[in-house]
Design a protein around this motif. Structure first.
Motif, PDB file in Angstrom:
ATOM      1  N   UNK A   1       0.741  -1.494  -0.030  1.00 12.93           N
ATOM      2  CA  UNK A   1       0.159  -0.004  -0.231  1.00 12.93           C
ATOM      3  C   UNK A   1       1.033   1.331   0.031  1.00 12.93           C
ATOM      4  N   UNK A   2       1.839   1.426   0.775  1.00 12.95           N
ATOM      5  CA  UNK A   2       2.926   2.481   1.039  1.00 12.95           C
ATOM      6  C   UNK A   2       3.357   3.539  -0.797  1.00 12.95           C
ATOM      7  N   UNK A   3       4.025   2.119  -1.339  1.00 11.73           N
ATOM      8  CA  UNK A   3       4.970   2.110  -1.818  1.00 11.73           C
ATOM      9  C   UNK A   3       3.688   3.187  -3.409  1.00 11.73           C
ATOM     10  N   UNK A   4       2.458   2.655  -3.632  1.00 10.08           N
ATOM     11  CA  UNK A   4       2.101   3.362  -4.977  1.00 10.08           C
ATOM     12  C   UNK A   4       2.071   5.204  -4.556  1.00 10.08           C
ATOM     13  N   UNK A   5       1.345   4.892  -2.839  1.00 12.78           N
ATOM     14  CA  UNK A   5       1.185   6.203  -2.451  1.00 12.78           C
ATOM     15  C   UNK A   5       2.017   7.730  -2.413  1.00 12.78           C
ATOM     16  N   UNK A   6       4.146   6.714  -2.045  1.00  8.54           N
ATOM     17  CA  UNK A   6       4.595   7.716  -2.305  1.00  8.54           C
ATOM     18  C   UNK A   6       5.033   8.520  -3.653  1.00  8.54           C
ATOM     19  N   UNK A   7       4.954   7.547  -4.440  1.00 12.14           N
ATOM     20  CA  UNK A   7       4.742   7.913  -5.951  1.00 12.14           C
ATOM     21  C   UNK A   7       3.822   8.555  -6.097  1.00 12.14           C
ATOM     22  N   UNK A  28       7.378  -1.880  14.539  1.00 17.75           N
ATOM     23  CA  UNK A  28       7.478  -2.221  15.254  1.00 17.75           C
ATOM     24  C   UNK A  28       6.023  -3.408  15.068  1.00 17.75           C
ATOM     25  N   UNK A  29       5.542  -3.690  16.029  1.00 18.05           N
ATOM     26  CA  UNK A  29       4.120  -5.016  16.130  1.00 18.05           C
ATOM     27  C   UNK A  29       3.543  -3.813  15.710  1.00 18.05           C
ATOM     28  N   UNK A  30       2.913  -3.624  14.759  1.00 16.60           N
ATOM     29  CA  UNK A  30       1.680  -3.046  14.325  1.00 16.60           C
ATOM     30  C   UNK A  30       1.314  -3.443  12.742  1.00 16.60           C
ATOM     31  N   UNK A  31       0.144  -3.916  12.999  1.00 17.12           N
ATOM     32  CA  UNK A  31      -0.385  -4.420  11.530  1.00 17.12           C
ATOM     33  C   UNK A  31      -0.206  -5.797  11.207  1.00 17.12           C
ATOM     34  N   UNK A  32       1.066  -6.446  12.255  1.00 13.03           N
ATOM     35  CA  UNK A  32       1.033  -7.981  11.785  1.00 13.03           C
ATOM     36  C   UNK A  32       0.270  -8.947  11.580  1.00 13.03           C
ATOM     37  N   UNK A  33      -1.005  -8.881  11.936  1.00 12.12           N
ATOM     38  CA  UNK A  33      -1.629 -10.386  11.348  1.00 12.12           C
ATOM     39  C   UNK A  33      -1.877 -10.226   9.710  1.00 12.12           C
ATOM     40  N   UNK A  34      -1.124  -8.920   9.343  1.00 10.16           N
ATOM     41  CA  UNK A  34      -1.665  -9.207   7.873  1.00 10.16           C
ATOM     42  C   UNK A  34      -0.398  -9.607   7.048  1.00 10.16           C
ATOM     43  N   UNK A  35       0.825  -9.897   8.098  1.00 13.83           N
ATOM     44  CA  UNK A  35       2.326 -10.286   7.282  1.00 13.83           C
ATOM     45  C   UNK A  35       2.443 -11.230   7.547  1.00 13.83           C
ATOM     46  N   UNK A  36       2.390 -11.827   6.986  1.00  9.11           N
ATOM     47  CA  UNK A  36       3.642 -13.389   7.281  1.00  9.11           C
ATOM     48  C   UNK A  36       5.143 -13.482   7.826  1.00  9.11           C
ATOM     49  N   UNK A  37       5.326 -12.669   7.244  1.00 10.56           N
ATOM     50  CA  UNK A  37       6.723 -12.256   7.744  1.00 10.56           C
ATOM     51  C   UNK A  37       7.038 -11.473   9.222  1.00 10.56           C
ATOM     52  N   UNK A  38       6.101 -10.864  10.090  1.00  9.27           N
ATOM     53  CA  UNK A  38       5.831 -10.600  10.962  1.00  9.27           C
ATOM     54  C   UNK A  38       6.463  -9.196  11.218  1.00  9.27           C
ATOM     55  N   UNK A  39       7.086  -8.676  12.160  1.00 13.82           N
ATOM     56  CA  UNK A  39       7.771  -7.678  12.054  1.00 13.82           C
ATOM     57  C   UNK A  39       8.896  -6.832  10.361  1.00 13.82           C
ATOM     58  N   UNK A  40       9.766  -7.683   9.903  1.00 12.11           N
ATOM     59  CA  UNK A  40      10.136  -7.880   9.219  1.00 12.11           C
ATOM     60  C   UNK A  40       9.901  -7.402   7.839  1.00 12.11           C
ATOM     61  N   UNK A  41       7.951  -7.718   7.835  1.00 17.03           N
ATOM     62  CA  UNK A  41       7.322  -7.962   6.515  1.00 17.03           C
ATOM     63  C   UNK A  41       7.514  -5.718   6.504  1.00 17.03           C
ATOM     64  N   UNK A  42       6.451  -5.875   7.954  1.00 18.08           N
ATOM     65  CA  UNK A  42       5.791  -4.285   8.571  1.00 18.08           C
ATOM     66  C   UNK A  42       7.085  -3.382   7.902  1.00 18.08           C
ATOM     67  N   UNK A  43       8.622  -3.800   8.331  1.00 16.18           N
ATOM     68  CA  UNK A  43       9.039  -2.806   8.457  1.00 16.18           C
ATOM     69  C   UNK A  43       9.851  -2.993   6.527  1.00 16.18           C
ATOM     70  N   UNK A  44       9.749  -3.701   6.357  1.00 13.83           N
ATOM     71  CA  UNK A  44       9.931  -3.704   4.616  1.00 13.83           C
ATOM     72  C   UNK A  44       8.891  -2.396   3.698  1.00 13.83           C
ATOM     73  N   UNK A  45       7.843  -2.401   4.534  1.00 12.43           N
ATOM     74  CA  UNK A  45       6.437  -1.931   4.098  1.00 12.43           C
ATOM     75  C   UNK A  45       6.544  -0.593   3.548  1.00 12.43           C
ATOM     76  N   UNK A  46       7.132  -0.640   4.990  1.00  8.84           N
ATOM     77  CA  UNK A  46       7.381   0.659   5.970  1.00  8.84           C
ATOM     78  C   UNK A  46       8.863   1.715   4.561  1.00  8.84           C
ATOM     79  N   UNK A  47      10.050   0.833   4.777  1.00  7.12           N
ATOM     80  CA  UNK A  47      10.810   1.276   3.824  1.00  7.12           C
ATOM     81  C   UNK A  47      10.219   1.268   2.292  1.00  7.12           C
ATOM     82  N   UNK A  48       9.296   0.818   1.975  1.00  3.29           N
ATOM     83  CA  UNK A  48       8.939   0.857   0.517  1.00  3.29           C
ATOM     84  C   UNK A  48       8.711   2.553  -0.108  1.00  3.29           C
ATOM     85  N   UNK A  49       8.252   3.211   1.083  1.00  2.00           N
ATOM     86  CA  UNK A  49       7.733   4.852   1.094  1.00  2.00           C
ATOM     87  C   UNK A  49       9.260   5.965   0.350  1.00  2.00           C
ATOM     88  N   UNK A  50      10.100   5.394   0.431  1.00  2.00           N
ATOM     89  CA  UNK A  50      11.159   5.852  -0.194  1.00  2.00           C
ATOM     90  C   UNK A  50      11.356   5.589  -1.928  1.00  2.00           C
TER      91      UNK A  50
END
Length: 466
Positions: free
Chosen positions: A169-175, A188-210
């Motif tokens: 969701x983040x990358x298209x909005x940043x673009x 941190x562990x927020x919305x982690x139920x949507x990420x199979x990778x847990x916090x690492x998945x959350x981190x990757x999604x947040x990083x996609x803002x760049x």
């Protein structure tokens, strides 16, 4: 000077969206998709969600809408007919961005603090000149293009909050925003139920803002998070200039000391090698690092340091995010800290630490009232129980709780700390008078969906009308 030019003309809307005008030409001074929020001169956007916005077009025109964007003809006023109103909103947002290439744009995401950090950045932008920003938590697939589409032509700087509930969701909005500077407040562990990778998945999604950064853009990174290497790699891949904030050595903005006081806090930090001392209008310990994130973002958006520091000194907690009130109840006054808008394990721990540092009068207690943290998936039980350690470390005196998940915390607390537990926030709110005593400092915190705000409102009501 105020912007006297219309926000949109019907001809501009036609060009931006590829739509066709039905009815007389019009000019719009604002835009909204909520017919209950229409102001005279607004453009009404007939989005289709749980209810079809076309059903409310007549009410919007009756309230003063100048025109509408619709997928079919409507009665009451002129409209630009398009194939899809959400896609039309996206196109309008991009057109607003492209017609103002002079605007310096920032984007904010993170597991904790993104709304408050966004608004603190906006406070600095306002002092520096004509500025624009997200309102409330308008950070999703509707809120981001809507914020862009609302950007006045005379804007000099703007900041956009970008959130997510699921991967991708983040990358298209940043673009869409195409920011000149972007930050990740923390992970941190927020919305982690949507990420199979847990916090690492959350981190990757947040990083996609760049991924949406303008060429040569600035990535503002939290160097203290456990995912700093991942964030740095994503920023490097995007070709960003990277700056970091944190408490450790080697950061571009380094927190040295944070001293809360009744009015906020005093902060000592090192910014690009220079020691600075400044005042904050926030007393939560998490605002030590938040303030450094704000300073780096404002620097990247060409706001002078003295202007940025003046804004931080005046910026106060937002509703439900740390607002402090003295409640004059019949038996005696107590202090309420309203953190009812949202909660996750990171913000809970920060809140406990801040509450533990608060002075209390003789006989007063540090009391926390908690409702369930949501969207934590199969880690929810453990994360709720795990709050007991942070509560103990902060030296809090009493814990009241509501909700099935908070029952797990309630059961592992020592008896001396265990207050009331109720099945729902509404039931706990009904017992508001039993939660506090004169002289107490009380923090209410929980996820918005678990209705912590009901308890906060009930505690305020103990002071009488208003």
């Amino acid at each position: 000077m105020p912007d006297t030019a219309p926000l949109w003309t019907s001809a501009e809307i036609e060009v931006a969206t590829g739509g066709r005008l039905s009815g007389p030409a019009f000019v719009a001074t604002g835009i909204t998709y909520n017919s209950r929020e229409i102001a005279p001169g607004d453009l009404f956007l007939a989005l289709k969600g749980a209810r079809d916005g076309h059903e409310f077009a007549a009410a919007a025109f009756a309230a003063g809408a100048a025109g509408a964007i619709t997928e079919r003809p409507v009665e009451g006023g002129p409209s630009v007919l398009v194939r899809d109103t959400l896609h039309a909103l996206e196109a309008l947002g991009v057109a607003a961005r492209d017609r103002a290439p002079h605007v310096r744009r920032g984007a904010v995401t993170g597991s904790v603090g993104k709304t408050s950090v966004t608004q603190a950045i906006k406070a600095g932008l306002d002092l520096a000149g004509p500025a624009h920003a997200s309102i409330k938590s308008y950070n999703n697939h509707i809120g981001v293009p809507l914020t862009l589409a609302r950007m006045p032509r005379t804007t000099g700087r703007a900041v956009f909050e970008i959130g997510m509930n699921a991967p991708g969701e983040i990358a298209p909005l940043s673009k869409m925003v195409r920011p000149h500077a972007a930050c990740v407040t923390t992970v941190g562990p927020v919305h982690i139920e949507a990420f199979a990778e847990g916090e690492a998945g959350v981190a990757a999604e947040k990083a996609s803002i760049f991924e949406g950064l303008n060429p040569g853009g600035v990535a503002v990174l939290n160097g203290d998070t456990g995912f700093s290497v991942l964030l740095d790699a994503a920023a490097r891949k995007a070709g960003a200039r990277r700056v970091t904030f944190g408490a450790g050595a080697g950061h571009d903005a380094r927190l040295i000391d944070f001293k809360p006081n009744p009015e906020g806090a005093r902060v000592q930090a090192e910014l690009f090698g220079k020691t600075i001392d400044f005042t904050l209008g926030q007393s939560g310990f998490h605002w030590g690092l938040n303030s450094l994130c704000v300073l780096l973002m404002l620097d990247a958006l060409d706001v002078p340091l003295d202007t940025a520091l003046a804004a931080l000194a005046e910026f106060r907690p937002l509703a439900g995010r740390g607002q402090t009130t003295t409640v004059h109840a019949p038996g005696g006054a107590f202090t309420l800290i309203d953190e009812s808008y949202n909660a996750n394990p990171l913000s809970m721990a920060a809140g406990f630490r801040s509450l533990g540092a608060r002075p209390v009068p003789p006989g007063g207690r540090r009391v926390v009232v908690l409702t369930d943290m949501l969207e934590l998936g199969d880690r929810s039980h453990a994360l709720h129980e795990g709050l007991a350690g942070a509560i103990g470390a902060a030296g809090l005196d009493l814990v009241h709780a509501a909700g099935p998940e908070m029952k797990r915390l309630h059961e592992v607390l020592p008896a001396t700390r265990r207050g009331l537990w109720r099945e729902t926030a509404a039931e706990l709110a009904a017992d508001a008078a039993e939660l506090v005593a004169p002289g107490d400092v009380v923090m209410v915190k929980g996820s918005n969906g678990s209705k912590a705000s009901l308890v906060a409102k009930a505690l305020v009501a103990l002071g009488g009308a208003g």
